[in-house]
Design a protein around this motif. Structure first.
Motif, mmCIF file in Angstrom:
data_model
loop_
_atom_site.group_PDB
_atom_site.id
_atom_site.type_symbol
_atom_site.label_atom_id
_atom_site.label_comp_id
_atom_site.label_asym_id
_atom_site.label_seq_id
_atom_site.Cartn_x
_atom_site.Cartn_y
_atom_site.Cartn_z
ATOM 1 N N LYS A 1 35.882 58.502 57.058
ATOM 2 C CA LYS A 1 36.919 59.533 56.947
ATOM 3 C C LYS A 1 36.592 60.769 57.783
ATOM 4 C CE LYS A 1 40.506 61.572 54.954
ATOM 5 N NZ LYS A 1 41.552 61.764 55.919
ATOM 6 N N SER B 1 42.121 57.248 58.101
ATOM 7 C CA SER B 1 42.865 57.715 56.928
ATOM 8 C C SER B 1 42.378 56.935 55.710
ATOM 9 C CB SER B 1 44.366 57.481 57.118
ATOM 10 O OG SER B 1 44.647 56.089 57.058
ATOM 11 N N HIS B 2 42.724 57.414 54.514
ATOM 12 C CA HIS B 2 42.344 56.688 53.304
ATOM 13 C C HIS B 2 42.986 55.302 53.276
ATOM 14 C CE1 HIS B 2 39.829 59.624 51.380
ATOM 15 N NE2 HIS B 2 40.749 60.570 51.505
#
Length: 180
Positions: free
Chosen positions: A142, A148-149
């Motif tokens: 991250k 991105s998550h």
């Protein structure tokens, strides 16, 4: 008689990719020289062991001629290579092919700048290494690699919420030393 110095421009990334696809080992060597430090860095931050990261670099560049068949120049080649390195490192984590030496024993060699900044960098890398592996991987993906998550969730087979929780716990641990 003075002969003029003629400078030959370095080949572009697109030219090198075309040449590697056509079988040029010289072009592959040039790509290796340009991009192996970034590939190594991404793998090293995931794996925490120099030997394992070097294996990832080798795997990425040995398989590059074949992998470039699926590469479409929609972004920077280096970013694509780092994504390949991250996926390869994660596969190495899941498999039994890790050598896992004492992590970060070679940090002074990796720290390019001298002085206080280098010492801060070494301390941070050691603290990162002290994180439990699931937390360290999410933090690296991250905060350092820029995923991105949702992307992390796809790479690790977890939910985006679990990725966010692991990131929160990683930061908490780095700030306080508390592993929970």
């Amino acid at each position: 008689m003075i002969t003029p110095v003629v400078s030959i421009p370095a080949p572009s990334e697109d030219e090198l990719v075309r040449a590697v696809r056509a079988g040029s080992l010289d072009a592959l060597g040039t790509l290796y020289q340009r991009h192996s430090p970034a590939v190594f860095g991404a793998a090293y931050r995931i794996l925490g062991a120099r030997a394992d990261a070097e294996d990832v670099v080798q795997d990425v560049f040995v398989g590059l001629p074949r992998a470039l068949a699926g590469y479409h120049a929609r972004g920077r080649l280096q970013a694509w290579l780092r994504r390949v390195a991250v996926r390869t490192a994660l596969m190495r984590l899941r498999g039994s092919g890790r050598r896992r030496e004492d992590a970060f024993d070679d940090l002074p060699e990796l720290a390019a700048p001298e002085g206080e900044a280098a010492l801060d960098r070494i301390a941070l890398q050691r603290r990162l290494q002290g994180l439990p592996e699931p937390l360290r991987i999410v933090l690296v993906l991250k905060e350092i690699e820029g995923y991105s998550h949702d992307e992390i969730a796809g790479l690790l087979g977890i939910s985006a919420g679990a990725s966010a929780v692991r990131l929160f716990r990683a930061w908490k641990h780095l700030r306080s030393g508390d592993p929970r």
